[in-house]
Write an enzyme that holds these catalytic residues in place. Structure first.
Site, PDB file in Angstrom:
ATOM      1  NE  ARG A  11      27.230  14.060  28.673  1.00  0.00           N
ATOM      2  CZ  ARG A  11      25.920  13.342  29.241  1.00  0.00           C
ATOM      3  NH1 ARG A  11      25.910  12.591  30.054  1.00  0.00           N
ATOM      4  NH2 ARG A  11      24.838  14.091  28.761  1.00  0.00           N
ATOM      5  CB  VAL A  60      19.081  16.735  18.047  1.00  0.00           C
ATOM      6  CG1 VAL A  60      20.459  16.769  17.905  1.00  0.00           C
ATOM      7  CG2 VAL A  60      18.727  15.780  19.564  1.00  0.00           C
ATOM      8  CE1 TYR A 153      15.328   6.464  24.929  1.00  0.00           C
ATOM      9  CE2 TYR A 153      14.997   4.162  25.407  1.00  0.00           C
ATOM     10  CZ  TYR A 153      15.873   5.178  25.123  1.00  0.00           C
ATOM     11  OH  TYR A 153      17.187   4.882  24.900  1.00  0.00           O
ATOM     12  CB  ALA A 156      10.922   8.543  20.856  1.00  0.00           C
TER      13      ALA A 156
HETATM   14  P1  NDP Z   1      24.199   9.554  27.704  1.00  0.00           P
HETATM   15  O1  NDP Z   1      23.236  10.219  28.390  1.00  0.00           O
HETATM   16  O2  NDP Z   1      25.609   8.920  28.103  1.00  0.00           O
HETATM   17  O3  NDP Z   1      24.947  10.493  26.455  1.00  0.00           O
HETATM   18  C1  NDP Z   1      23.807  11.360  25.809  1.00  0.00           C
HETATM   19  C2  NDP Z   1      24.488  12.124  24.490  1.00  0.00           C
HETATM   20  O4  NDP Z   1      23.385  12.865  23.915  1.00  0.00           O
HETATM   21  C3  NDP Z   1      25.429  13.440  25.244  1.00  0.00           C
HETATM   22  O5  NDP Z   1      26.166  13.404  24.243  1.00  0.00           O
HETATM   23  C4  NDP Z   1      24.335  14.488  25.320  1.00  0.00           C
HETATM   24  O6  NDP Z   1      25.026  15.748  25.227  1.00  0.00           O
HETATM   25  C5  NDP Z   1      23.637  14.108  23.962  1.00  0.00           C
HETATM   26  N1  NDP Z   1      22.290  14.763  23.949  1.00  0.00           N
HETATM   27  C6  NDP Z   1      21.200  14.756  24.755  1.00  0.00           C
HETATM   28  N2  NDP Z   1      20.247  15.500  24.379  1.00  0.00           N
HETATM   29  C7  NDP Z   1      20.629  16.121  23.455  1.00  0.00           C
HETATM   30  C8  NDP Z   1      20.206  17.389  22.710  1.00  0.00           C
HETATM   31  N3  NDP Z   1      18.672  17.645  23.014  1.00  0.00           N
HETATM   32  N4  NDP Z   1      20.827  17.978  21.622  1.00  0.00           N
HETATM   33  C9  NDP Z   1      21.995  17.320  21.401  1.00  0.00           C
HETATM   34  N5  NDP Z   1      22.701  16.571  22.167  1.00  0.00           N
HETATM   35  C10 NDP Z   1      22.111  15.884  23.094  1.00  0.00           C
HETATM   36  O7  NDP Z   1      23.452   8.595  26.737  1.00  0.00           O
HETATM   37  P2  NDP Z   1      23.903   7.258  26.021  1.00  0.00           P
HETATM   38  O8  NDP Z   1      25.354   7.277  25.313  1.00  0.00           O
HETATM   39  O9  NDP Z   1      23.613   6.065  26.896  1.00  0.00           O
HETATM   40  O10 NDP Z   1      22.885   6.984  24.616  1.00  0.00           O
HETATM   41  C11 NDP Z   1      23.209   7.248  23.446  1.00  0.00           C
HETATM   42  C12 NDP Z   1      21.962   6.799  22.727  1.00  0.00           C
HETATM   43  O11 NDP Z   1      21.671   5.309  22.787  1.00  0.00           O
HETATM   44  C13 NDP Z   1      20.518   7.534  22.951  1.00  0.00           C
HETATM   45  O12 NDP Z   1      19.950   7.609  21.863  1.00  0.00           O
HETATM   46  C14 NDP Z   1      19.964   6.440  23.705  1.00  0.00           C
HETATM   47  O13 NDP Z   1      18.348   6.614  23.617  1.00  0.00           O
HETATM   48  C15 NDP Z   1      20.399   5.238  23.150  1.00  0.00           C
HETATM   49  N6  NDP Z   1      20.262   4.145  24.050  1.00  0.00           N
HETATM   50  C16 NDP Z   1      21.148   4.041  25.180  1.00  0.00           C
HETATM   51  C17 NDP Z   1      21.140   2.903  25.927  1.00  0.00           C
HETATM   52  C18 NDP Z   1      21.992   2.571  27.112  1.00  0.00           C
HETATM   53  O14 NDP Z   1      21.845   1.373  27.841  1.00  0.00           O
HETATM   54  N7  NDP Z   1      22.744   3.522  27.765  1.00  0.00           N
HETATM   55  C19 NDP Z   1      20.292   1.767  25.435  1.00  0.00           C
HETATM   56  C20 NDP Z   1      19.470   1.713  24.380  1.00  0.00           C
HETATM   57  C21 NDP Z   1      19.684   2.862  23.818  1.00  0.00           C
HETATM   58  P3  NDP Z   1      25.790  16.422  26.101  1.00  0.00           P
HETATM   59  O15 NDP Z   1      26.917  15.976  26.734  1.00  0.00           O
HETATM   60  O16 NDP Z   1      25.819  18.038  25.829  1.00  0.00           O
HETATM   61  O17 NDP Z   1      24.589  16.689  27.277  1.00  0.00           O
END
Ligand code: NDP
Length: 242
Positions: A11, A60, A153, A156
């Site tokens: 996603r 992860v 957060y 991390a």
């Molecule tokens: P989403 O919540 O839209 O998607 C999260 C994704 O990470 C999904 O594919 C989910 O898998 C996967 N995931 C979550 N936990 C685990 C786990 N324990 N093991 C494996 N996969 C996992 O997040 P974003 O796309 O918004 O965020 C992506 C990255 O960007 C993150 O590191 C976030 O911290 C960072 N970020 C995002 C921002 C934002 O504004 N959106 C801003 C700054 C940083 P599943 O579909 O199976 O749940």
């Protein structure tokens, strides 16, 4: 066969990065935690665009599963080389520190920081042997500036920024670059509950970013031509913090 492993590729930002990596010619290893149907959509979109990949679900934050599933895949597929690693999977679980539960702290640290260690260490060995690799860590504005309500957060993500800079120096001689992307507010499921109307007034670009705009920067770091760029943190935040 050259692969790009994208954690959290089912996603949001990870999905957009997975699609871009496929457009560079990589087969994409799409990691996710539990959302099989979204992961399948990512793979279908890659195939629709003429690329290919595989699903590789593991949590992860679980070092045993990382070893078992990712380590097992690497061992079983010696001819498949992971040339690009995008450590993208992440969660947030906000609370003021005074009220933060221990689980909120450890879950966020395990998923966003410890995962970097366990996943990268496994993939790095092959990159060192082949003397080529691109490691891209998705961090956050929160890890640079610190955001109230996100001590877990911010800690991390700041930890991953430090690790990015240190590892970059360790492996530069082996043709491996290590860089970080620091998004601001990006339209994904993670930011769905936020008050976009109120927040965008604070952003010079006056809007949230798109996952594809983060993926565009990932392509830049993944490029062979970016060989001399390492240990960097690139902000994608519409001018929110410079
Ligand atoms: P989403 O919540 O839209 O998607 C999260 C994704 O990470 C999904 O594919 C989910 O898998 C996967 N995931 C979550 N936990 C685990 C786990 N324990 N093991 C494996 N996969 C996992 O997040 P974003 O796309 O918004 O965020 C992506 C990255 O960007 C993150 O590191 C976030 O911290 C960072 N970020 C995002 C921002 C934002 O504004 N959106 C801003 C700054 C940083 P599943 O579909 O199976 O749940």
């Amino acid at each position: 066969m050259k692969y790009a492993l994208v954690t959290g590729g089912s996603r949001g930002i990870g999905k957009a990065i997975a699609l871009k990596m496929a457009s560079l010619g990589y087969r994409v290893l799409i990691n996710y935690k539990s959302n099989l149907s979204e992961a399948q959509h990512t793979l279908e979109a890659i195939r629709h665009a003429g690329g290919d990949g595989e699903l590789l679900p593991f949590d992860v934050s679980d070092k045993v599963k990382i070893q078992e599933i990712l380590g097992g895949w690497i061992e079983a597929n010696p001819e498949k080389e992971i040339e690009v690693l995008v450590n993208n999977a992440g969660i947030r679980n906000d609370s003021l520190l005074a009220w933060m539960e221990e689980d909120q702290w450890t879950d966020v640290i395990n998923t966003n920081l410890d995962s970097f260690f366990y996943v990268t260490r496994l993939v790095l060995h092959g990159m060192i042997t082949r003397k080529y690799g691109r490691i891209i860590n998705v961090v956050s504005l929160s890890g640079i500036k610190g955001l109230a309500g996100q001590t877990n957060y911010s800690a991390a993500k700041a930890g991953v920024i430090g690790a990015t800079k240190a590892l970059a120096q360790e492996v530069a001689r082996q043709g491996i670059t290590v860089n970080a992307l620091a998004p601001g507010f990006i339209k994904t499921d993670m930011t769905e509950g936020l008050d976009e109307k109120e927040l965008k007034a604070l952003i010079p670009a006056r809007r949230f970013g798109l996952p594809e705009e983060v993926a565009h920067a990932a392509v830049f770091f993944a490029s062979k031509d970016s060989a001399y760029i390492t240990g960097q943190v690139l902000s994608i935040n519409g001018g929110l913090y410079t």
